[in-house]
Design a protein around this motif. Structure first.
Motif, mmCIF file in Angstrom:
data_model
loop_
_atom_site.group_PDB
_atom_site.id
_atom_site.type_symbol
_atom_site.label_atom_id
_atom_site.label_comp_id
_atom_site.label_asym_id
_atom_site.label_seq_id
_atom_site.Cartn_x
_atom_site.Cartn_y
_atom_site.Cartn_z
ATOM 1 N N SER A 97 0.917 -1.069 -0.178
ATOM 2 C CA SER A 97 0.093 0.076 0.055
ATOM 3 C C SER A 97 0.841 1.280 0.147
ATOM 4 N N LEU A 98 2.087 1.221 0.424
ATOM 5 C CA LEU A 98 2.902 2.396 0.329
ATOM 6 C C LEU A 98 3.591 2.728 -1.107
ATOM 7 N N LEU A 99 3.559 1.542 -1.695
ATOM 8 C CA LEU A 99 4.176 1.923 -3.067
ATOM 9 C C LEU A 99 3.736 2.942 -3.811
ATOM 10 N N PRO A 100 2.325 2.901 -4.219
ATOM 11 C CA PRO A 100 1.716 4.072 -4.743
ATOM 12 C C PRO A 100 2.066 5.228 -4.337
ATOM 13 N N LEU A 101 2.127 5.762 -3.065
ATOM 14 C CA LEU A 101 2.720 6.691 -2.413
ATOM 15 C C LEU A 101 4.201 7.157 -2.661
ATOM 16 N N LEU A 102 4.858 6.043 -2.559
ATOM 17 C CA LEU A 102 6.316 6.154 -3.102
ATOM 18 C C LEU A 102 6.527 6.719 -4.441
ATOM 19 N N LYS A 103 5.886 5.945 -5.284
ATOM 20 C CA LYS A 103 5.770 6.559 -6.847
ATOM 21 C C LYS A 103 5.317 8.061 -7.076
ATOM 22 N N GLN A 104 4.107 8.096 -6.345
ATOM 23 C CA GLN A 104 3.377 9.269 -6.519
ATOM 24 C C GLN A 104 4.327 10.549 -6.047
ATOM 25 N N SER A 105 4.881 10.292 -4.787
ATOM 26 C CA SER A 105 5.696 11.574 -4.237
ATOM 27 C C SER A 105 7.141 11.587 -4.594
ATOM 28 N N PHE A 106 7.872 10.586 -4.784
ATOM 29 C CA PHE A 106 9.195 10.398 -4.980
ATOM 30 C C PHE A 106 9.531 9.954 -6.357
ATOM 31 N N GLY A 107 8.721 9.035 -6.963
ATOM 32 C CA GLY A 107 9.171 8.782 -8.407
ATOM 33 C C GLY A 107 9.742 7.378 -8.426
ATOM 34 N N PHE A 108 9.797 6.717 -7.370
ATOM 35 C CA PHE A 108 10.262 5.368 -7.231
ATOM 36 C C PHE A 108 9.232 4.191 -7.174
ATOM 37 N N ASP A 109 9.834 3.112 -7.920
ATOM 38 C CA ASP A 109 8.836 1.911 -8.062
ATOM 39 C C ASP A 109 9.066 0.995 -6.830
#
Length: 622
Positions: free
Chosen positions: A7-19
């Motif tokens: 569930s944290l991965l979408p936020l990781l990508k959305q905010s920091f651009g990392f997959d």
């Protein structure tokens, strides 16, 4: 991967651009969100900041980040704001009205992260404000500064020991990139962390190539090295303030944009020179160790130690400022035994005996690392208690071009025998200098005082100079035939292995001493390209990469930001490899989150499309 991490991965990508997360990041973040105290030792460039930045976006309230340097605060806040994250800092660079505006914003709950220096944090009025601002986590960056056993102790950090009294229920996170086992224990004790989860990542930086070059006309060696890397930026560490200014002036005279940085410069000049370096206006910064802690510039491609560092911790941290983005970068040490002698004199002037002892021991370890013929990575990691399992790291001078070896059986027999005879004659042990003087037949005061001119090994080693015998002695220490006792003024004792070699006349193979020729070529006779060195490079269309780099610089200058805050070199190299021209394609590039896609995507995609109108796509093997 569990559902919480997923569930944290979408936020990781959305905010920091990392997959995906880097090693240990997800575990640290999960514990932070669970309200636990955490200690995290991650190497420079290992993603420490994300460990407290991402949790700050997940839960309500304010994350307070204790940071030692004003420049680091601004740097990180600029990067967070460019990614659409509500962050701010409070420090002495702000005028009264701007400080009041930010304070009001904190009262109103407008920020997720606040960066502040330790001395401001611990003011009674400021602590009272914090208690009203719903602080949900306190993150202490560069936590090794709290320990007197660390290489960069800062007295103002000691005040942080009182934090637990003021915030008994607030979870704390301590983060550092450089700490021995003793320093780690001290951090936990000083901060009074409660049953903390401790995470220690590998100290290995596989993208860094380590080289040591015997000093032989140091400035010419440096100039040759820098000239071979015309498109790359780097840091040159010097021992003294005068040296930083002299080296910077000579580089400028030779056409390289360089500036000095040291604590003796006025604050405005220091800030200006650092900002110019961060914005790629200055290519080389010549600095004392006052420069660099927490510097977030990810595209430093080389770090040169013009003089010998005082200890391995400092060397590791300073070299760690190269290649923070994970791309191949180089670390070069110009080594002279004369530098060690200079430091020894400084150490002799330290009044506290315990401090002198620690300083001598640290210097000895640094000299051994510089002179050693073994893999630099193996030796460096071993110092921090980590074992490197591979026989060849493929990214240090000793592995890339192993030093020549020779049959040193005769030299070993003479040296070991001399150590044994001196002990037999005087009933005590002596250091390598005394052994070398006896072997060369010196008439020194100490030799005569102990009647060492009467031992059977006196003068049997005149075929070598005193300096050569010292190097032979150090090699025998490295090979395990002799041990050096730092607690007894570095005296030598023959080990069981040495006694066996002496008694049974075992053959002893030794590495030839450090000599300049082989490394002159390594210093760069061809143009340097970062992907040619170390590991982890990204093959791409170099012409397009240069075009995108110019575009990035233009956008950054218009916004008054360092270029890497727009996009890292990793992002640009991926763009120049995959040629993204749609939102979906561009969104898959490392470091492209929602905000950066919206702000910069069209500009970069238009540039790529324009390039493709005139140039064919290139293919790259995976």
């Amino acid at each position: 991967m569990n559902s919480e991490t997923t569930s944290l991965l979408p936020l990781l990508k959305q905010s920091f651009g990392f997959d995906s997360f880097r090693p240990l990041q997800e575990e640290i973040i999960r514990d932070a969100l669970a309200g636990r105290d955490v200690f995290a030792l991650l190497p420079t460039g290992g993603g420490k900041s994300l460990c407290f930045q991402l949790p700050a976006l997940v839960r309500a309230g304010l994350t307070v980040v204790v940071s030692p340097l004003i420049s680091l605060m601004k740097d990180q806040v600029d990067a967070l704001q460019a990614s659409g994250i509500a962050a701010t800092f409070l420090n002495s660079t702000l005028n009264a009205s701007e400080g009041a505006k930010r304070t009001q914003g904190l009262r109103n709950g407008e920020y997720d992260l606040l960066y502040v220096a330790p001395e401001r944090l611990m003011l009674s009025g400021f602590l009272a404000n914090l208690k009203a601002w719903e602080v949900n986590q306190i993150a202490i960056d560069e936590a090794h500064c709290i320990s007197e056993w660390g290489h960069d102790f800062r007295p103002e950090y000691r005040q942080l020991a009182q934090l637990r009294e003021h915030f008994p229920q607030t979870p704390m996170m301590a983060l550092t990139a450089t700490a021995t086992t003793r320093v780690r224990s001290d951090i936990l004790k000083q901060l009074r962390l409660r049953e903390p989860k401790c995470y220690v990542a590998s100290f290995n930086r596989p993208n860094l190539t380590y080289r040591v070059l015997p000093k032989n006309g140091a400035y010419k060696q440096l100039l040759k090295f820098v000239n071979a890397r015309p498109d790359e930026s780097g840091i040159v560490y010097c021992q003294s303030r005068n040296s930083t200014e002299n080296v910077a002036a000579r580089l400028k005279a030779d056409g390289i944009v360089a500036e000095p940085y040291h604590a003796g410069l006025d604050a405005r000049t220091r800030a200006t020179n650092q900002e110019l370096f961060l914005r790629d206006e200055v290519r080389v910064i010549c600095a004392t160790i006052a420069f660099g802690m927490g510097i977030n510039k990810p595209n430093v491609r080389f770090v040169v130690h013009y003089d010998l560092p005082k200890n391995i911790e400092g060397f590791y941290q300073e070299t760690g400022r190269a290649g923070r983005d994970g791309l191949p970068s180089e670390c070069l040490l110009l080594f002279s035994a004369g530098d060690a002698v200079k430091y020894s004199r400084f150490i002799d002037e330290i009044s506290n005996e315990q401090e002198r002892k620690i300083a001598r021991q640290q210097l000895r370890h640094m000299v051994e690392l510089a002179e050693s013929a073994e893999c630099r990575r193996v030796a460096l990691l071993r110092y921090f208690g980590e074992q490197f399992s591979e026989a060849n790291c493929r990214a240090c001078d000793n592995c890339l071009t192993p030093r020549e070896t020779y049959d040193g059986t005769v030299e070993a027999q003479k040296f070991l025998s001399c150590v044994y005879r001196l002990r037999e004659k005087s009933g005590i042990d002596f250091g390598v200098n005394q052994v070398a003087e006896v072997l060369t037949g010196a008439q020194s005061e100490k030799v005569l005082k102990w009647d060492h001119h009467q031992v059977s090994t006196y003068g049997i080693g005149k075929e070598h100079s005193r300096g050569e015998w010292i190097l032979i002695g150090r090699e025998l220490v490295r090979l395990g035939y002799v041990r050096q006792l730092p607690e007894k003024f570095n005296v030598l004792q023959v080990t069981d292995g040495g006694r066996r070699a002496l008694k049974e006349r075992e053959p002893v193979v030794m590495a030839k001493p450090f000599t300049p020729p082989k490394v002159e070529k390594l210093a760069g006779e061809k143009k340097y390209r970062s992907r040619d060195y170390g590991v982890g490079g990204i093959d791409c269309d170099e012409t397009l990469f240069d075009r995108l780099r110019r575009l990035r610089k233009k956008i950054a200058d218009e916004r008054g930001l360092p270029a890497y805050i727009i996009f890292s070199d990793v992002s640009l190299r991926q763009m120049a490899r995959y040629y993204p021209t749609t939102d979906a394609e561009f969104g898959r590039i490392n470091g492209v989150g929602e905000r950066k896609l919206a702000d910069f995507g069209k500009l970069f995609m238009d540039s790529i499309a324009s390039y493709l109108n005139k140039h064919p796509r290139k293919s790259f093997s995976s």
